[in-house]
Design a protein around this motif. Sequence first.
Motif, PDB file in Angstrom:
ATOM      1  N   VAL A 119      36.547  36.102  37.755  1.00 31.75           N
ATOM      2  CA  VAL A 119      36.425  35.078  38.799  1.00 31.75           C
ATOM      3  C   VAL A 119      36.224  35.697  40.176  1.00 31.75           C
ATOM      4  CG1 VAL A 119      37.601  33.166  39.962  1.00 31.75           C
ATOM      5  CG2 VAL A 119      37.788  33.422  37.492  1.00 31.75           C
ATOM      6  N   LEU A 120      37.024  36.716  40.491  1.00 34.05           N
ATOM      7  CA  LEU A 120      36.974  37.285  41.833  1.00 34.05           C
ATOM      8  C   LEU A 120      36.377  38.680  41.889  1.00 34.05           C
ATOM      9  CD1 LEU A 120      40.452  36.210  43.240  1.00 34.05           C
ATOM     10  CD2 LEU A 120      38.252  35.087  43.494  1.00 34.05           C
ATOM     11  N   SER A 121      35.983  39.221  40.747  1.00 34.57           N
ATOM     12  CA  SER A 121      35.474  40.602  40.700  1.00 34.57           C
ATOM     13  C   SER A 121      36.481  41.557  41.335  1.00 34.57           C
ATOM     14  CB  SER A 121      34.121  40.699  41.428  1.00 34.57           C
ATOM     15  OG  SER A 121      33.499  41.941  41.171  1.00 34.57           O
ATOM     16  N   GLU A 122      37.743  41.367  40.970  1.00 33.90           N
ATOM     17  CA  GLU A 122      38.824  42.138  41.573  1.00 33.90           C
ATOM     18  C   GLU A 122      39.817  42.540  40.493  1.00 33.90           C
ATOM     19  OE1 GLU A 122      42.267  41.477  45.015  1.00 33.90           O
ATOM     20  OE2 GLU A 122      40.528  40.143  44.890  1.00 33.90           O
ATOM     21  N   ASP A 123      40.286  43.763  40.538  1.00 32.34           N
ATOM     22  CA  ASP A 123      41.258  44.249  39.570  1.00 32.34           C
ATOM     23  C   ASP A 123      42.645  44.183  40.194  1.00 32.34           C
ATOM     24  OD1 ASP A 123      42.752  45.454  37.643  1.00 32.34           O
ATOM     25  OD2 ASP A 123      41.666  47.361  37.638  1.00 32.34           O
ATOM     26  N   PHE A 124      43.446  43.191  39.787  1.00 30.32           N
ATOM     27  CA  PHE A 124      44.792  43.061  40.326  1.00 30.32           C
ATOM     28  C   PHE A 124      45.711  44.171  39.812  1.00 30.32           C
ATOM     29  CE2 PHE A 124      43.838  38.306  40.428  1.00 30.32           C
ATOM     30  CZ  PHE A 124      43.438  38.356  41.745  1.00 30.32           C
ATOM     31  N   GLY A 125      45.484  44.586  38.575  1.00 27.61           N
ATOM     32  CA  GLY A 125      46.322  45.628  37.998  1.00 27.61           C
ATOM     33  C   GLY A 125      47.777  45.211  37.823  1.00 27.61           C
ATOM     34  N   LEU A 126      48.025  43.949  37.552  1.00 35.47           N
ATOM     35  CA  LEU A 126      49.406  43.479  37.427  1.00 35.47           C
ATOM     36  C   LEU A 126      50.111  44.130  36.242  1.00 35.47           C
ATOM     37  CD1 LEU A 126      48.964  39.644  38.103  1.00 35.47           C
ATOM     38  CD2 LEU A 126      49.410  41.470  39.736  1.00 35.47           C
ATOM     39  N   LEU A 127      49.416  44.246  35.118  1.00 38.64           N
ATOM     40  CA  LEU A 127      50.029  44.865  33.949  1.00 38.64           C
ATOM     41  C   LEU A 127      50.225  46.362  34.158  1.00 38.64           C
ATOM     42  CD1 LEU A 127      48.222  42.967  31.067  1.00 38.64           C
ATOM     43  CD2 LEU A 127      50.684  43.015  31.487  1.00 38.64           C
ATOM     44  N   LYS A 128      49.286  46.998  34.815  1.00 36.55           N
ATOM     45  CA  LYS A 128      49.420  48.437  35.059  1.00 36.55           C
ATOM     46  C   LYS A 128      50.650  48.743  35.891  1.00 36.55           C
ATOM     47  CE  LYS A 128      44.526  49.766  35.003  1.00 36.55           C
ATOM     48  NZ  LYS A 128      43.406  50.255  35.865  1.00 36.55           N
ATOM     49  N   ARG A 129      50.824  47.962  36.957  1.00 35.09           N
ATOM     50  CA  ARG A 129      51.916  48.232  37.886  1.00 35.09           C
ATOM     51  C   ARG A 129      53.201  47.492  37.532  1.00 35.09           C
ATOM     52  NH1 ARG A 129      47.438  47.641  41.342  1.00 35.09           N
ATOM     53  NH2 ARG A 129      48.023  45.507  41.849  1.00 35.09           N
ATOM     54  N   TYR A 136      44.625  32.822  50.039  1.00 28.89           N
ATOM     55  CA  TYR A 136      44.263  34.067  49.356  1.00 28.89           C
ATOM     56  C   TYR A 136      42.822  34.006  48.860  1.00 28.89           C
ATOM     57  CZ  TYR A 136      43.965  37.937  46.224  1.00 28.89           C
ATOM     58  OH  TYR A 136      43.534  39.076  45.626  1.00 28.89           O
ATOM     59  N   ALA A 137      42.452  32.892  48.231  1.00 27.08           N
ATOM     60  CA  ALA A 137      41.094  32.753  47.710  1.00 27.08           C
ATOM     61  C   ALA A 137      40.066  32.833  48.837  1.00 27.08           C
ATOM     62  CB  ALA A 137      40.948  31.433  46.957  1.00 27.08           C
ATOM     63  N   ALA A 138      40.417  32.316  50.026  1.00 23.86           N
ATOM     64  CA  ALA A 138      39.475  32.315  51.145  1.00 23.86           C
ATOM     65  C   ALA A 138      39.083  33.727  51.546  1.00 23.86           C
ATOM     66  CB  ALA A 138      40.082  31.578  52.330  1.00 23.86           C
ATOM     67  N   ASN A 139      40.029  34.663  51.502  1.00 22.57           N
ATOM     68  CA  ASN A 139      39.702  36.041  51.869  1.00 22.57           C
ATOM     69  C   ASN A 139      38.675  36.636  50.912  1.00 22.57           C
ATOM     70  OD1 ASN A 139      41.556  35.990  53.984  1.00 22.57           O
ATOM     71  ND2 ASN A 139      43.236  36.731  52.696  1.00 22.57           N
ATOM     72  N   THR A 140      38.840  36.350  49.633  1.00 21.14           N
ATOM     73  CA  THR A 140      37.898  36.862  48.642  1.00 21.14           C
ATOM     74  C   THR A 140      36.537  36.191  48.779  1.00 21.14           C
ATOM     75  OG1 THR A 140      39.739  37.239  47.135  1.00 21.14           O
ATOM     76  CG2 THR A 140      37.539  37.268  46.189  1.00 21.14           C
ATOM     77  N   VAL A 141      36.537  34.898  49.058  1.00 24.88           N
ATOM     78  CA  VAL A 141      35.275  34.175  49.221  1.00 24.88           C
ATOM     79  C   VAL A 141      34.501  34.698  50.424  1.00 24.88           C
ATOM     80  CG1 VAL A 141      34.276  31.917  49.747  1.00 24.88           C
ATOM     81  CG2 VAL A 141      36.097  32.106  48.036  1.00 24.88           C
ATOM     82  N   GLU A 142      35.189  34.961  51.511  1.00 22.72           N
ATOM     83  CA  GLU A 142      34.525  35.500  52.696  1.00 22.72           C
ATOM     84  C   GLU A 142      33.890  36.858  52.392  1.00 22.72           C
ATOM     85  OE1 GLU A 142      33.798  34.116  55.364  1.00 22.72           O
ATOM     86  OE2 GLU A 142      35.112  32.373  55.463  1.00 22.72           O
ATOM     87  N   ALA A 143      34.587  37.659  51.578  1.00 28.31           N
ATOM     88  CA  ALA A 143      34.016  38.957  51.188  1.00 28.31           C
ATOM     89  C   ALA A 143      32.762  38.768  50.350  1.00 28.31           C
ATOM     90  CB  ALA A 143      35.062  39.769  50.426  1.00 28.31           C
ATOM     91  N   ALA A 144      32.772  37.769  49.468  1.00 22.51           N
ATOM     92  CA  ALA A 144      31.592  37.502  48.644  1.00 22.51           C
ATOM     93  C   ALA A 144      30.425  37.018  49.491  1.00 22.51           C
ATOM     94  CB  ALA A 144      31.940  36.449  47.582  1.00 22.51           C
ATOM     95  N   SER A 164      30.893  35.173  43.083  1.00 20.10           N
ATOM     96  CA  SER A 164      29.532  35.597  43.436  1.00 20.10           C
ATOM     97  C   SER A 164      28.521  34.516  43.095  1.00 20.10           C
ATOM     98  CB  SER A 164      29.177  36.892  42.698  1.00 20.10           C
ATOM     99  OG  SER A 164      30.090  37.919  43.011  1.00 20.10           O
ATOM    100  N   SER A 165      28.715  33.852  41.961  1.00 17.10           N
ATOM    101  CA  SER A 165      27.810  32.768  41.570  1.00 17.10           C
ATOM    102  C   SER A 165      27.797  31.663  42.610  1.00 17.10           C
ATOM    103  CB  SER A 165      28.221  32.193  40.209  1.00 17.10           C
ATOM    104  OG  SER A 165      28.121  33.161  39.189  1.00 17.10           O
ATOM    105  N   TYR A 166      28.953  31.322  43.129  1.00 16.89           N
ATOM    106  CA  TYR A 166      29.033  30.272  44.148  1.00 16.89           C
ATOM    107  C   TYR A 166      28.480  30.748  45.487  1.00 16.89           C
ATOM    108  CZ  TYR A 166      31.430  26.632  41.559  1.00 16.89           C
ATOM    109  OH  TYR A 166      31.718  25.621  40.677  1.00 16.89           O
ATOM    110  N   ALA A 167      28.784  31.986  45.864  1.00 20.26           N
ATOM    111  CA  ALA A 167      28.315  32.497  47.153  1.00 20.26           C
ATOM    112  C   ALA A 167      26.802  32.612  47.196  1.00 20.26           C
ATOM    113  CB  ALA A 167      28.948  33.858  47.432  1.00 20.26           C
ATOM    114  N   ASN A 168      26.181  32.868  46.048  1.00 14.95           N
ATOM    115  CA  ASN A 168      24.727  33.044  45.995  1.00 14.95           C
ATOM    116  C   ASN A 168      23.974  31.774  45.611  1.00 14.95           C
ATOM    117  OD1 ASN A 168      24.270  35.989  46.536  1.00 14.95           O
ATOM    118  ND2 ASN A 168      25.670  36.193  44.800  1.00 14.95           N
TER     119      ASN A 168
END
Length: 514
Positions: free
Chosen positions: A192-202, A254-262, A278-282
């Motif tokens: 969805v966000l093209s972002e690796d949260f790494g919640l399980l890793k950490r 939180y979502a707004a920051n990612t959307v602005e980056a996209a 990315s699909s929505y931004a484009n």
Amino acid sequence: MSYHQILFGAAGVGVVAVVIFSLCRILFNVFSHPLALIPGPTIAAASNLWLIWRTFTLRKCETLHECLAKYGPVVRIAPDKILISSQKDIKTIYGIGTKCLKSEFYPQWGLNGASNIFSTTDPKDHSVRRSITARTFSKKSVMQFMPELVKHAQALAERLESLSKPSGNSYPTVEFVKLARYLALDMLGSSVLSEDFGLLKRGIEHPFVHDLDSAALVIPTRATVHSWLWAILKRLPIPQWQHHLGGERRLAHYAANTVEAAFSEAAQGKTEGLALVSSYANYEAPDGGRLSTERIVGEVAAVYFAGTDTTSITLSLMVYEIACRPDVQRRLRDEIIEKAGSGSSGLRYDTLENECAYLNAVISEGLRLYGAIPSHLERVVPAGGITLSTGHQVPAGSVVGVQAYSLHRDPAVFPNPDAFDPNRWFHATPEMRKSLSPWGFGSRICMGMHLAYVEFRLALAVLFGNFEVSFPASFDHNDMRMRNFWFVFPQGGKLDVVVKPLSAEVRGDFHIEA
């Protein structure tokens, strides 16, 4: 006569008028309403309060299922609402091109005031949103995320390994619902966000994990109660409640920051992103217009809300059932390890999907009993009314719905319907396959189903291909009784299990490849 006497007299007349009006409305609803001849509890016909009460006692699905058993396949569950349990009527109510549109229950599911693909009731608006979202959540698109999704599944195995180190001869207890939620969020982060949260890793919660809890409490409440009552509830000066009310806003922030980056990447000419943001931004409309940041934020936040607890709770309840049945766990493990050993480079996802018949039977049975949204999906009868397969004439403006919970527990289709029995899917009838509908119906079917299947297959494979799962001595099975408040959840809110790593002789060189 004094001023106060006049005032109190007027107030008394007003109260009497309200009581008389309410009694007349109740009598009309029960005896003269266009739906008066449809059977059901008299108290349900009299007022919406009965259905609202059953919702907040967390047993709406079970209660409505009992009504179908008592009154037949068409039941009146509120003054203007009908519950139907008939495959023959699904196409009329939910089929592509139907004129039965979503009820006013759904717009309340717009997060932070922004509508989304789930909350919109306009078919044309939904079609546009669906065309964009499909780019990410079609089966073909989900497969393109497979390297990342496999990585997250492997992180689940690594986290379980680190949490299951023995102390002497005993193994610690692991809370699986939390880990399943981390897995869902990690997988959504990639797709969805093209972002690796790494919640399980950490093993560290993302701040919005608790905001999802807040939204899961607030939104169904807002959608269920009367608007005047919600206007009162949202002003209650209770600090914890006011914190919950802010959950949607924090998710949107939180979502707004990612959307602005996209948007920034799109402005720089990067148009190849596969993730939903990315699909929505484009996206470019036929007239050259672009979607606003607010609209994309609403869509992305909604996907997170709808795609986290749905899959994680269903997965957790599947794991619970498998842990209850050593024969199921043993057969599932044998199949997974056998298929992993037959390949030269580990177990691939296409093998899980196409060659692990028992794994897929377990998932089908889990979805039958524990689909995340099992209650009726409301639709409004259009002008001219509709005729049900039972012969009932339903007038325009009535609200109708089919409940997957009841379709999945029809003893004529699923013998011994309350039993968790994956074997039933090896001799599945056409009626069984047709009745299995955990994703909804028609054009509004859940678009995240392909991602959910990937999550279920990968998670169950890494869990039972690496570990033996059992319960601690103090485990209380009553805590796992399913409750429903739109989404389902275990009564105790968690799943404590003992996860014991398999020996090298049993496990072999088990691993999953993308």
